[in-house]
Motif scaffolding. Structure first.
Motif, mmCIF file in Angstrom:
data_model
loop_
_atom_site.group_PDB
_atom_site.id
_atom_site.type_symbol
_atom_site.label_atom_id
_atom_site.label_comp_id
_atom_site.label_asym_id
_atom_site.label_seq_id
_atom_site.Cartn_x
_atom_site.Cartn_y
_atom_site.Cartn_z
ATOM 1 N N ALA A 132 97.850 74.776 -16.617
ATOM 2 C CA ALA A 132 98.692 74.279 -17.707
ATOM 3 C C ALA A 132 100.009 75.037 -17.773
ATOM 4 C CB ALA A 132 97.953 74.401 -19.038
ATOM 5 N N ALA A 133 99.955 76.354 -17.550
ATOM 6 C CA ALA A 133 101.190 77.146 -17.572
ATOM 7 C C ALA A 133 102.171 76.663 -16.511
ATOM 8 C CB ALA A 133 100.858 78.623 -17.354
ATOM 9 N N SER A 134 101.652 76.320 -15.339
ATOM 10 C CA SER A 134 102.520 75.815 -14.277
ATOM 11 C C SER A 134 103.035 74.416 -14.593
ATOM 12 C CB SER A 134 101.752 75.812 -12.948
ATOM 13 O OG SER A 134 102.543 75.278 -11.909
ATOM 14 N N LEU A 135 102.160 73.546 -15.098
ATOM 15 C CA LEU A 135 102.566 72.164 -15.378
ATOM 16 C C LEU A 135 103.569 72.075 -16.516
ATOM 17 C CD1 LEU A 135 99.188 70.204 -15.040
ATOM 18 C CD2 LEU A 135 101.170 70.090 -13.515
ATOM 19 N N ILE A 136 103.472 72.974 -17.491
ATOM 20 C CA ILE A 136 104.397 72.934 -18.631
ATOM 21 C C ILE A 136 105.841 73.034 -18.151
ATOM 22 C CG2 ILE A 136 105.242 74.313 -20.581
ATOM 23 C CD1 ILE A 136 102.325 74.820 -21.346
ATOM 24 N N ARG A 137 106.089 73.865 -17.165
ATOM 25 C CA ARG A 137 107.458 74.017 -16.644
ATOM 26 C C ARG A 137 107.988 72.702 -16.097
ATOM 27 N NH1 ARG A 137 108.701 78.047 -12.370
ATOM 28 N NH2 ARG A 137 106.921 77.070 -11.346
ATOM 29 N N TYR A 138 107.154 72.003 -15.312
ATOM 30 C CA TYR A 138 107.603 70.754 -14.690
ATOM 31 C C TYR A 138 107.732 69.632 -15.722
ATOM 32 C CZ TYR A 138 106.499 73.164 -10.347
ATOM 33 O OH TYR A 138 106.471 74.072 -9.313
ATOM 34 N N VAL A 139 106.808 69.586 -16.671
ATOM 35 C CA VAL A 139 106.912 68.570 -17.732
ATOM 36 C C VAL A 139 108.166 68.828 -18.563
ATOM 37 C CG1 VAL A 139 105.822 67.658 -19.809
ATOM 38 C CG2 VAL A 139 104.420 68.179 -17.812
ATOM 39 N N ARG A 140 108.431 70.076 -18.862
ATOM 40 C CA ARG A 140 109.636 70.423 -19.633
ATOM 41 C C ARG A 140 110.896 70.010 -18.886
ATOM 42 N NH1 ARG A 140 113.105 74.860 -19.640
ATOM 43 N NH2 ARG A 140 114.083 75.315 -21.670
ATOM 44 N N SER A 141 110.958 70.288 -17.584
ATOM 45 C CA SER A 141 112.125 69.923 -16.794
ATOM 46 C C SER A 141 112.306 68.409 -16.736
ATOM 47 C CB SER A 141 111.982 70.496 -15.383
ATOM 48 O OG SER A 141 113.063 70.108 -14.564
ATOM 49 N N ALA A 142 111.194 67.676 -16.505
ATOM 50 C CA ALA A 142 111.280 66.219 -16.441
ATOM 51 C C ALA A 142 111.675 65.637 -17.793
ATOM 52 C CB ALA A 142 109.943 65.642 -15.985
ATOM 53 N N ALA A 143 111.140 66.195 -18.875
ATOM 54 C CA ALA A 143 111.475 65.695 -20.207
ATOM 55 C C ALA A 143 112.942 65.959 -20.547
ATOM 56 C CB ALA A 143 110.565 66.354 -21.244
ATOM 57 N N GLN A 144 113.471 67.096 -20.123
ATOM 58 C CA GLN A 144 114.889 67.388 -20.365
ATOM 59 C C GLN A 144 115.790 66.396 -19.641
ATOM 60 O OE1 GLN A 144 115.089 71.534 -19.202
ATOM 61 N NE2 GLN A 144 115.195 72.211 -21.329
ATOM 62 N N ASP A 145 115.416 66.030 -18.414
ATOM 63 C CA ASP A 145 116.197 65.033 -17.679
ATOM 64 C C ASP A 145 116.178 63.684 -18.386
ATOM 65 O OD1 ASP A 145 116.776 66.910 -15.758
ATOM 66 O OD2 ASP A 145 115.170 66.291 -14.403
ATOM 67 N N VAL A 146 115.008 63.319 -18.922
ATOM 68 C CA VAL A 146 114.888 62.032 -19.615
ATOM 69 C C VAL A 146 115.678 62.049 -20.917
ATOM 70 C CG1 VAL A 146 113.262 60.535 -20.853
ATOM 71 C CG2 VAL A 146 112.682 61.400 -18.584
ATOM 72 N N LEU A 147 115.560 63.120 -21.686
ATOM 73 C CA LEU A 147 116.228 63.182 -22.987
ATOM 74 C C LEU A 147 117.745 63.173 -22.849
ATOM 75 C CD1 LEU A 147 113.954 65.829 -24.764
ATOM 76 C CD2 LEU A 147 113.986 63.354 -25.116
ATOM 77 N N GLY A 148 118.266 63.644 -21.719
ATOM 78 C CA GLY A 148 119.712 63.644 -21.514
ATOM 79 C C GLY A 148 120.215 62.480 -20.690
ATOM 80 N N SER A 149 119.365 61.483 -20.437
ATOM 81 C CA SER A 149 119.729 60.374 -19.550
ATOM 82 C C SER A 149 120.565 59.325 -20.279
ATOM 83 C CB SER A 149 118.463 59.725 -18.987
ATOM 84 O OG SER A 149 117.675 59.189 -20.023
ATOM 85 N N ASP A 150 121.341 58.591 -19.482
ATOM 86 C CA ASP A 150 122.192 57.530 -20.041
ATOM 87 C C ASP A 150 121.366 56.342 -20.522
ATOM 88 O OD1 ASP A 150 124.465 58.992 -19.521
ATOM 89 O OD2 ASP A 150 124.744 58.118 -17.517
ATOM 90 N N TYR A 151 120.279 56.029 -19.795
ATOM 91 C CA TYR A 151 119.519 54.835 -20.184
ATOM 92 C C TYR A 151 118.809 55.033 -21.523
ATOM 93 C CZ TYR A 151 115.650 57.448 -17.980
ATOM 94 O OH TYR A 151 114.742 58.402 -17.602
ATOM 95 N N LEU A 152 118.462 56.277 -21.849
ATOM 96 C CA LEU A 152 117.836 56.509 -23.150
ATOM 97 C C LEU A 152 118.863 56.358 -24.262
ATOM 98 C CD1 LEU A 152 114.950 57.306 -24.070
ATOM 99 C CD2 LEU A 152 115.789 59.626 -24.365
ATOM 100 N N ARG A 153 120.090 56.856 -24.038
ATOM 101 C CA ARG A 153 121.150 56.684 -25.037
ATOM 102 C C ARG A 153 121.520 55.204 -25.178
ATOM 103 N NH1 ARG A 153 123.017 61.740 -22.846
ATOM 104 N NH2 ARG A 153 124.203 60.633 -21.243
ATOM 105 N N THR A 154 121.503 54.464 -24.061
ATOM 106 C CA THR A 154 121.811 53.026 -24.126
ATOM 107 C C THR A 154 120.761 52.284 -24.935
ATOM 108 O OG1 THR A 154 122.892 53.144 -21.963
ATOM 109 C CG2 THR A 154 122.222 50.965 -22.754
#
Length: 321
Positions: A194-216
């Motif tokens: 879980a400690a390892s996966l949290i890093r990757y989930v956090r990184s992927a979620a940050q990319d999604v939250l800052g994406s143009d399609y989500l703002r659109t």
């Protein structure tokens, strides 16, 4: 998609064949003769030659390889040099410990990592978002055996809630005792994974939250949860699935340490015992089954990515056309 699936199946088969060849050559390049496991120290040449004929090490390398491949196709790994028992039934018995240990740890790790990783990304400017990131980094840095020993000390020695090790002789005929025996090993692996996966989930979620399609999507009237569920999760899950496949495969291979700490009769313990006793059929069987499982996990993760991401499916359709 069907064409791609068939192509991936062909690659899987070729990968299994190549892995079998590498496994065969690797074991034959090791110093010593497998027949030495059958004879005592000071054996005369006649006894050594008889042992070599018994294990087949007196045959040419090409003939040994053909026998090895023929056995794999029939899932016949021969008999143990030490116990003289068939290797495959013993592997199946050991898998009944290793597979539940790995799968339960994987599912619990996902249940922990997904929400915490998303919270760490969405609330990175809050203290608890930063705390999640710091704790996950610590979880990666701490050795898995140390976590296991710590859990045994607290929950088995001091509190006496769970057993410190071992597995019930009747196995899964007593599911309550089996699950109780796996509780601390599963917790140990889950914490590290879980400690390892949290890093990757956090990184992927940050990319999604800052994406143009989500703002659109938000600009078109969708609420934040709707935009995240309809567009963000699918896109963000593609790299996470790939990492999950790697984590699952590495946990399956790395379970040997946890099995050692908790004295579990799993596949890793069987491999270590086979290496110590120079029991070639056992080592060959365990390594091949482990490699096969890892390749299958990678295959399933790759297919899952294509099913989830429509962009990958469109590329497949374009290439097939």
């Amino acid at each position: 998609m069907l064409t791609y699936l068939l192509r991936r199946l062909a690659i899987l088969v070729v990968s299994i064949v190549i892995a079998a060849m590498i496994l065969f050559l690797f074991l034959r390049l090791l110093p010593g003769d497998p027949a030495n496991a059958l004879v005592s120290v000071g054996a005369d040449p006649e006894q050594i030659e008889a042992a070599r004929r018994q294990v087949g090490s007196n045959l040419p390398l090409s003939q040994q390889f053909l026998q090895f491949i023929s056995g794999l196709l029939r899932f016949d790994f021969g008999n143990s040099f030490v116990s003289q028992a068939p290797v495959l039934p013993e592997i199946a018995r050991r898998l009944s410990v290793t597979v539940p240990l790995t799968v339960l740890s994987f599912l619990i790790a996902i249940a922990i990592a997904l929400p915490l990783g998303i919270v760490a990304a969405a609330k990175s400017n809050r203290w608890y978002g930063s705390a999640i990131s710091i704790v996950s980094q610590l979880g990666i840095a701490v050795p898995v055996f140390w976590i296991g020993i710590l859990l045994v000390t607290v929950f088995a020695v001091n509190l006496r809630i769970f057993p410190s090790g071992g597995f019930p002789a009747r196995g899964w005929m007593r599911p309550d005792a089996a699950l109780e025996a796996l509780a601390l090993p599963v917790a140990t692996i889950s914490i590290v994974m879980a400690a390892s996966l949290i890093r990757y989930v956090r990184s992927a979620a940050q990319d999604v939250l800052g994406s143009d399609y989500l703002r659109t999507a938000r600009a078109l009237g969708a609420t934040y949860p709707e935009a995240l569920i309809r567009h963000g999760i699918r896109n963000g899950s593609v790299p996470v699935i790939s990492i999950m496949g790697i984590e699952l495969a590495s946990t399956l291979l790395g379970a040997v340490v946890v099995e050692r700490v908790f004295s579990l009769p799993g596949l890793g313990s069987m491999l270590l015992l086979g290496i110590e006793q120079r029991d070639y059929p056992v080592v060959q069987g365990v390594l091949f089954i482990s490699t096969l499982l890892v390749l299958i996990v990678g295959f399933l993760a790759d297919i899952a990515q294509r099913l989830i991401d429509p962009r990958l499916r469109s590329r497949i359709g374009g290439s097939d056309a």
